[in-house]
Design an enzyme around this catalytic site. Structure first.
Site, PDB file in Angstrom:
ATOM      1  N   CYS A  73       0.751  -1.301   0.306  1.00 49.38           N
ATOM      2  CA  CYS A  73       0.041  -0.005   0.101  1.00 49.38           C
ATOM      3  C   CYS A  73       0.734   1.238  -0.027  1.00 49.38           C
ATOM      4  O   CYS A  73       1.868   1.316   0.895  1.00 49.38           O
ATOM      5  CB  CYS A  73      -0.823   0.135   1.135  1.00 49.38           C
ATOM      6  SG  CYS A  73      -1.847   1.453   1.495  1.00 49.38           S
ATOM      7  N   CYS A  79      -0.917   5.778   7.087  1.00 44.44           N
ATOM      8  CA  CYS A  79      -2.323   5.246   7.531  1.00 44.44           C
ATOM      9  C   CYS A  79      -2.085   4.750   8.919  1.00 44.44           C
ATOM     10  O   CYS A  79      -1.131   4.037   9.219  1.00 44.44           O
ATOM     11  CB  CYS A  79      -2.822   4.444   6.599  1.00 44.44           C
ATOM     12  SG  CYS A  79      -4.311   3.467   6.951  1.00 44.44           S
ATOM     13  N   CYS A  82      -2.240  -0.328   9.257  1.00 45.83           N
ATOM     14  CA  CYS A  82      -1.582  -1.490   9.285  1.00 45.83           C
ATOM     15  C   CYS A  82      -0.213  -1.254   9.829  1.00 45.83           C
ATOM     16  O   CYS A  82       0.425  -0.075   9.405  1.00 45.83           O
ATOM     17  CB  CYS A  82      -1.110  -1.871   7.830  1.00 45.83           C
ATOM     18  SG  CYS A  82      -2.650  -2.623   6.943  1.00 45.83           S
ATOM     19  N   CYS A 161      -7.770   0.103  -0.228  1.00 45.44           N
ATOM     20  CA  CYS A 161      -6.935  -0.352   0.965  1.00 45.44           C
ATOM     21  C   CYS A 161      -6.388  -1.669   0.788  1.00 45.44           C
ATOM     22  O   CYS A 161      -7.182  -2.546   0.040  1.00 45.44           O
ATOM     23  CB  CYS A 161      -7.760  -0.389   2.137  1.00 45.44           C
ATOM     24  SG  CYS A 161      -7.034  -1.252   3.657  1.00 45.44           S
ATOM     25  N   GLN A 289     -16.891 -11.935  12.244  1.00 50.79           N
ATOM     26  CA  GLN A 289     -15.631 -12.315  11.955  1.00 50.79           C
ATOM     27  C   GLN A 289     -15.224 -11.481  10.833  1.00 50.79           C
ATOM     28  O   GLN A 289     -15.702 -11.660   9.756  1.00 50.79           O
ATOM     29  CB  GLN A 289     -14.942 -13.431  12.088  1.00 50.79           C
ATOM     30  CG  GLN A 289     -15.542 -14.068  13.540  1.00 50.79           C
ATOM     31  CD  GLN A 289     -14.397 -13.961  14.747  1.00 50.79           C
ATOM     32  OE1 GLN A 289     -13.318 -12.960  14.429  1.00 50.79           O
ATOM     33  NE2 GLN A 289     -14.962 -14.234  15.811  1.00 50.79           N
ATOM     34  N   TYR A 318     -21.088 -14.705  24.414  1.00 50.09           N
ATOM     35  CA  TYR A 318     -20.608 -13.516  23.453  1.00 50.09           C
ATOM     36  C   TYR A 318     -20.775 -14.133  22.073  1.00 50.09           C
ATOM     37  O   TYR A 318     -19.967 -14.138  21.248  1.00 50.09           O
ATOM     38  CB  TYR A 318     -19.085 -13.125  23.862  1.00 50.09           C
ATOM     39  CG  TYR A 318     -19.189 -12.782  25.213  1.00 50.09           C
ATOM     40  CD1 TYR A 318     -18.746 -11.302  25.624  1.00 50.09           C
ATOM     41  CD2 TYR A 318     -18.583 -13.690  26.259  1.00 50.09           C
ATOM     42  CE1 TYR A 318     -18.659 -11.171  26.823  1.00 50.09           C
ATOM     43  CE2 TYR A 318     -18.201 -13.420  27.268  1.00 50.09           C
ATOM     44  CZ  TYR A 318     -18.336 -12.217  27.912  1.00 50.09           C
ATOM     45  OH  TYR A 318     -17.949 -11.870  29.111  1.00 50.09           O
ATOM     46  N   GLU A 339     -25.833 -12.800  23.960  1.00 49.47           N
ATOM     47  CA  GLU A 339     -25.157 -11.586  23.309  1.00 49.47           C
ATOM     48  C   GLU A 339     -25.759 -10.623  23.706  1.00 49.47           C
ATOM     49  O   GLU A 339     -26.915 -10.407  23.729  1.00 49.47           O
ATOM     50  CB  GLU A 339     -25.211 -11.915  21.842  1.00 49.47           C
ATOM     51  CG  GLU A 339     -25.306 -10.850  20.946  1.00 49.47           C
ATOM     52  CD  GLU A 339     -23.830 -10.311  20.857  1.00 49.47           C
ATOM     53  OE1 GLU A 339     -22.875 -10.860  20.819  1.00 49.47           O
ATOM     54  OE2 GLU A 339     -23.808  -8.929  21.018  1.00 49.47           O
ATOM     55  N   ASP A 383     -16.243 -16.016  23.729  1.00 45.67           N
ATOM     56  CA  ASP A 383     -15.761 -15.139  22.987  1.00 45.67           C
ATOM     57  C   ASP A 383     -15.668 -13.668  22.884  1.00 45.67           C
ATOM     58  O   ASP A 383     -16.398 -12.990  22.271  1.00 45.67           O
ATOM     59  CB  ASP A 383     -16.110 -15.534  21.371  1.00 45.67           C
ATOM     60  CG  ASP A 383     -15.251 -14.839  20.224  1.00 45.67           C
ATOM     61  OD1 ASP A 383     -14.373 -14.038  20.396  1.00 45.67           O
ATOM     62  OD2 ASP A 383     -15.835 -15.025  19.125  1.00 45.67           O
ATOM     63  N   CYS A 410      -9.439 -11.977  21.324  1.00 47.80           N
ATOM     64  CA  CYS A 410      -8.753 -11.005  20.360  1.00 47.80           C
ATOM     65  C   CYS A 410      -7.755 -10.424  21.110  1.00 47.80           C
ATOM     66  O   CYS A 410      -7.435  -9.343  20.673  1.00 47.80           O
ATOM     67  CB  CYS A 410      -9.740 -10.412  19.585  1.00 47.80           C
ATOM     68  SG  CYS A 410     -10.943  -9.438  20.488  1.00 47.80           S
TER      69      CYS A 410
HETATM   70  N1  SAH Z   1     -18.746 -15.313  18.625  1.00 48.34           N
HETATM   71  C1  SAH Z   1     -19.076 -14.163  17.918  1.00 48.34           C
HETATM   72  C2  SAH Z   1     -18.899 -12.837  18.354  1.00 48.34           C
HETATM   73  C3  SAH Z   1     -17.561 -12.644  18.984  1.00 48.34           C
HETATM   74  S1  SAH Z   1     -17.284 -10.853  19.061  1.00 48.34           S
HETATM   75  C4  SAH Z   1     -18.459 -14.578  16.619  1.00 48.34           C
HETATM   76  O1  SAH Z   1     -17.345 -15.469  16.346  1.00 48.34           O
HETATM   77  O2  SAH Z   1     -18.793 -14.086  15.724  1.00 48.34           O
HETATM   78  C5  SAH Z   1     -17.599 -10.581  20.712  1.00 48.34           C
HETATM   79  C6  SAH Z   1     -19.279 -10.145  20.821  1.00 48.34           C
HETATM   80  O3  SAH Z   1     -19.565  -9.940  22.380  1.00 48.34           O
HETATM   81  C7  SAH Z   1     -19.947  -9.034  20.363  1.00 48.34           C
HETATM   82  O4  SAH Z   1     -20.912  -9.425  19.313  1.00 48.34           O
HETATM   83  C8  SAH Z   1     -20.481  -7.997  21.230  1.00 48.34           C
HETATM   84  O5  SAH Z   1     -21.544  -7.276  20.923  1.00 48.34           O
HETATM   85  C9  SAH Z   1     -20.645  -9.016  22.369  1.00 48.34           C
HETATM   86  N2  SAH Z   1     -20.589  -8.533  23.807  1.00 48.34           N
HETATM   87  C10 SAH Z   1     -19.813  -7.394  24.243  1.00 48.34           C
HETATM   88  N3  SAH Z   1     -20.065  -7.375  25.772  1.00 48.34           N
HETATM   89  C11 SAH Z   1     -20.888  -8.346  25.932  1.00 48.34           C
HETATM   90  C12 SAH Z   1     -21.459  -8.942  27.181  1.00 48.34           C
HETATM   91  N4  SAH Z   1     -21.002  -8.217  28.227  1.00 48.34           N
HETATM   92  N5  SAH Z   1     -22.193  -9.923  27.384  1.00 48.34           N
HETATM   93  C13 SAH Z   1     -22.589 -10.464  25.962  1.00 48.34           C
HETATM   94  N6  SAH Z   1     -22.188 -10.203  24.839  1.00 48.34           N
HETATM   95  C14 SAH Z   1     -21.307  -9.155  24.732  1.00 48.34           C
END
Ligand code: SAH
Length: 460
Positions: A73, A79, A82, A161, A289, A318, A339, A383, A410
């Protein structure tokens, strides 16, 4: 001692979490040097001196590192997106592997963490399916679309990008041409005037469906029909189908990009995509994702670690739009997804239905509040976002004692913090698998497996 504005020659030996080069002075003071890579010999200009370290910029690259590569890039340096485009991919992976290990050791106090070799990507450019581009204006007050300069809100114009889906270049230049020709004013962060703030795009890599959302300082987009026409045409030229054109209203003068109110201008309020043989509806506010090639590998690992036989009760906390829940459902007795974003749970329920999955149930709410109310699990998948799991949730997990915990993360720092608590609560850390979801950036995803420690006579 170092002084501000001093210039010193340094050998760069490693990288910080943010991607700055790290070198040490003869007196052992750590110096973080921007735009420097491991293996570089640089002349560093000190800009800040702290008690235990200093911050510098690269004044001159004396001998470039053998791990330096040409960035794809042209605006990679300006930027803020990256940080690693100048570093060979093999070294990027090595850095991420080391970073996860170091966090587990230093923050988690875990000796010899059971690290698996990081799973790299085949496509290290143009891998992202989602983008949020800020809109600003040039010196003639004409709209420009691009990315924020590092640590600033100046927009570096760039519609092409290197890590976004390559189709975005066409889509964005079309939106930019529309904004310019129809004289639609960009939002001004200082005055709070003007209309268009951000352009959000999401592409289903498997489905070839396109969503575009203009985040605006108001709900009415003038000449919207012209934009629809242009985008149907432009998306067709790159083999995509415009399925969703939205205006999101954000009138607040904050850094939050997306507002609460969304209008459908054309098509539906979601696009569809699939991972493996599961189809998903994804609406704009829902998390999905960003790297489909790597997501598949991540979910397959989560599936392997969950070790399901068909009899298990699983919590997927999550859960977003239920991606992992539905991935696991075929091998579980029952999956409960939790969620916090209501639109995502709406998608999750539709997604169960369009895939004829009857053993997954979804709840809106904070994982730490809802988990308490669910039937006891055999396996828990979490997650969480970067801040990790709430303390209250860790307590619930330790009370309900699942046999296995699959932790998708993450952020290696909060992963390490939470793993430490779970290990202290009687779990054994079996595997930590980093997966490179974010090539060219310093971010790293991991999936970890914890298993409940058994008493000696149970062990075989
Ligand atoms: N497992 C999913 C999403 C992961 S990202 C996947 O792989 O696609 C994390 C997610 O947690 C997001 O959707 C966000 O909105 C949610 N989140 C954030 N804080 C939270 C909480 N306290 N309780 C439940 N979900 C939550």
């Amino acid at each position: 001692m170092l002084n501000k504005n001093q210039e010193i020659q340094l050998s760069i030996t490693s990288l910080s979490v943010e991607g700055a080069g790290i070198g040490k002075t003869d007196d052992g003071i750590t110096v973080f040097v921007s735009d420097a890579l491991p293996g570089d010999e640089v002349l560093a200009h000190i800009i800040k001196v702290k008690k235990t370290y200093a911050i510098a910029i690269t004044k001159e690259l004396i001998t470039p590192s053998p791990f330096r590569v040409e960035a794809l890039c042209p605006v990679a340096k300006k930027c803020g997106g990256c940080t690693f485009q100048h570093l060979s991919y093999a070294k990027q992976l090595e850095f991420k592997q080391e970073q996860v290990k170091a966090c587990l050791e230093r923050i988690g106090g875990i000796k010899n963490p059971p690290m698996e070799e990081i799973i790299g990507a085949e496509n290290i450019y143009h891998y992202r399916n989602k983008a949020q581009f800020p809109v600003s204006k040039d010196s003639d007050s004409k709209p420009i679309i691009g990315f924020y300069r590092r640590h600033s809100h100046d927009v570096v114009p760039n519609t092409d990008c290197a890590i976004q889906a390559s189709e975005d270049a066409i889509i964005l230049s079309e939106v930019q041409a529309f904004l310019r020709e129809e004289e639609i004013p960009s939002y001004d962060e200082v005055t709070g005037k003007g209309l268009v703030r951000h352009i959000f795009t999401r592409i289903g890599f498997a489905s070839r469906e396109l969503m575009v959302c203009l985040v605006c300082n108001g709900g009415k987009l003038p000449k919207a029909e012209k934009l629809i026409e242009r985008l149907i045409d432009a998306s067709g030229r790159v083999g995509l189908k415009l399925e969703s054109l939205l205006v999101n209203v954000n009138k607040d003068n904050t850094n939050v990009i997306i507002g609460k109110e969304t209008h459908v201008i054309y098509g539906r309020d979601y696009i569809e995509d699939s991972i493996g043989n599961i189809r998903y509806h994804i609406s704009m506010p829902s998390f999905y994702q960003v790297n489909p090639e790597q997501t598949r590998k991540l979910y397959d690992k989560a599936m392997e670690y969950a070790c399901l036989t068909g009899t298990e009760i699983v919590w997927d906390l999550y859960c977003g739009i239920g991606t992992i829940s539905l991935y696991l459902a075929s091998k579980a007795k029952k999956v409960y997804g939790v969620e916090i974003v209501p639109e995502a749970i709406e998608n999750a329920r539709e997604n169960a239905s369009i895939n004829n999955i009857n053993n997954a149930e979804f709840f809106v709410g904070a994982a730490e509040d809802v988990a308490d109310t669910l039937p006891a699990p055999d396996v828990i998948v979490v997650d969480p976002p970067r801040k990790g799991c709430d303390e209250k949730l860790i307590e619930t997990i330790l009370r309900v004692k699942p046999v296995r915990i699959v932790y998708v993360s993450c952020d290696p720092a909060t992963l390490a913090r939470d793993l430490c608590k779970l290990i202290n609560g009687g779990y054994e850390l079996k595997h930590v698998q980093p997966v490179d979801q974010f090539c060219q950036t310093s971010h790293v995803e991991s999936v970890a497996l914890l298993v409940k420690e058994r008493s000696d006579e149970e062990k075989h």
